[in-house]
Design an enzyme around this catalytic site. Structure first.
Site, PDB file in Angstrom:
ATOM      1  N   VAL A  44     -21.123  62.943 -40.807  1.00  0.00           N
ATOM      2  CA  VAL A  44     -20.059  62.347 -39.992  1.00  0.00           C
ATOM      3  C   VAL A  44     -18.676  62.735 -40.519  1.00  0.00           C
ATOM      4  CG1 VAL A  44     -19.781  60.207 -41.325  1.00  0.00           C
ATOM      5  CG2 VAL A  44     -19.476  60.121 -38.861  1.00  0.00           C
ATOM      6  N   LYS A  45     -18.627  63.136 -41.795  1.00  0.00           N
ATOM      7  CA  LYS A  45     -17.340  63.387 -42.450  1.00  0.00           C
ATOM      8  C   LYS A  45     -16.581  64.579 -41.863  1.00  0.00           C
ATOM      9  CE  LYS A  45     -17.308  60.147 -45.575  1.00  0.00           C
ATOM     10  NZ  LYS A  45     -16.179  59.404 -46.097  1.00  0.00           N
ATOM     11  N   ASP A  46     -17.269  65.448 -41.128  1.00  0.00           N
ATOM     12  CA  ASP A  46     -16.556  66.561 -40.482  1.00  0.00           C
ATOM     13  C   ASP A  46     -15.463  66.033 -39.560  1.00  0.00           C
ATOM     14  OD1 ASP A  46     -18.412  68.158 -41.694  1.00  0.00           O
ATOM     15  OD2 ASP A  46     -19.451  68.750 -39.858  1.00  0.00           O
TER      16      ASP A  46
END
Ligand code: PMP
Length: 326
Positions: A44-46
């Site tokens: 999700v960090k993208d």
């Protein structure tokens, strides 16, 4: 032809998948998992990496050819590295020697410089990874220190991207949102969006034993003497990052290191969903809260990252045996 201009355009639009077995067939509610490992950096960090960089560009903090500096070895580093490649920046990641060699190798494969600092020194020690990242940001010209903990573009990314996607995929019909909490970006950004649409949606954070998040949420007090180190990765904190707004969070559920690991392995074997340690903790949290759900409830659980990052740990039988968990 159907193609995107570059890899960054493939961020988001991740699937929502029903869980059928891992919680047991008598689990009362419908549970659907938002599988964030479908992002190009496998987490999700993208989403927040891209948003933090774009906001820094707009604010003039990051200029062409600049260097991105962050204290990370994990998913945020991966996201930042992808963004840096496409946009022509350099990356320096400062991490500690507790992290696996594979994680550093992955970041180096994406062109980043990785600096490994000793774990067992105080944050104020000049060798600590906090001190080193801050010093580098001062010394290196045209550099920008990201600080995902206090950089509010982190939670804003989830408000603008993760949450509206979940809203659209469910038609807003869900009753509970369950998600691991670390920097607070995912839970606060999504929680704010969901509560603005429907204040009755219950926003539940998944915390670890050894972290101060649950206690702070319930008492407003920080007792660092109650914090201790734990094995679960990505969730729990011994600080309260600026990205938190506890007003959007209804409850924190604590999960043990062991249960997080066991449920991640069950999720892989019983659903074919190969996800990270904190995903296992989120499923374990749901299992612990089983008696609180009804047949009418619809639960969205967000799975932060991919299992491949954990093959040396929770997906390794020897490691599990060393912990006494197998
Ligand atoms: N799980 C994993 C694997 C993570 O890398 C993170 C990020 N620290 C989280 C959960 C928690 O997300 P957030 O930082 O947005 O609270």
């Amino acid at each position: 032809m159907d193609y995107t201009e570059n890899i960054l355009f493939t961020i988001g639009k991740t699937p929502l998948v029903k869980l059928n077995k891992v919680l047991g067939e008598d689990f009362p509610a419908l549970v659907v998992a938002k599988i964030e490992s479908f992002n190009p950096g496998n987490s999700v960090k993208d989403r927040m990496a891209l948003k933090m960089v774009e906001d820094a560009e707009k604010q003039g903090l990051l200029k062409p050819g600049g260097t991105i500096i962050e204290g990370t070895s994990g998913n945020t580093g991966m996201g930042l590295a992808l963004v840096a490649i496409v946009k022509g920046y350099s990356c320096i990641f400062v991490t500690n020697d507790k992290q696996s060699k594979e994680k550093c190798d992955i970041l180096r494969a994406l062109g980043a410089k990785v600096i490994v600092c000793p774990t067992h020194v105080k944050a104020t020690d000049p060798r600590s990874y906090y001190s080193v990242s801050k010093r580098l940001a001062k010394e290196i010209p045209n550099s920008w220190y990201v600080n995902q903990y206090d950089n509010l573009s982190n939670r804003q990314a989830h408000y603008e991207s993760t949450a509206p996607e979940i809203w659209q995929q469910t038609g807003g019909k869900f009753t509970h949102f369950v998600v691991g909490a670390g920097t607070g970006g995912t839970i606060t950004g999504c929680g704010k969006y969901f509560k603005e649409q429907n204040k009755d949606i219950q926003v539940i954070g998944v915390d670890t034993y050894g972290s101060i998040l649950k206690e702070y949420h319930e008492t407003g007090e920080i007792h660092l003497e109650n914090a201790y180190s734990y094995l679960t990765e990505g969730i729990g904190e011994d600080i309260i990052p600026e990205n938190y707004d506890m007003a959007y969070i209804d409850h924190f559920e604590k999960v043990t290191d062991k249960d997080g690991a066991i449920f991640a392995r069950k999720l892989a074997k019983e659903e074919g969903i190969f996800a990270g340690y904190s995903a296992g903790s989120a499923i374990a949290a749901l299992y612990q809260m089983k008696s609180k759900f009804t047949k009418e409830d619809i639960v969205v659980v967000l799975l932060h990252d991919h299992g491949s990052r954990y093959v040396g740990k929770i997906y390794n039988d020897d490691w599990m045996r060393q912990q006494g968990w197998l």
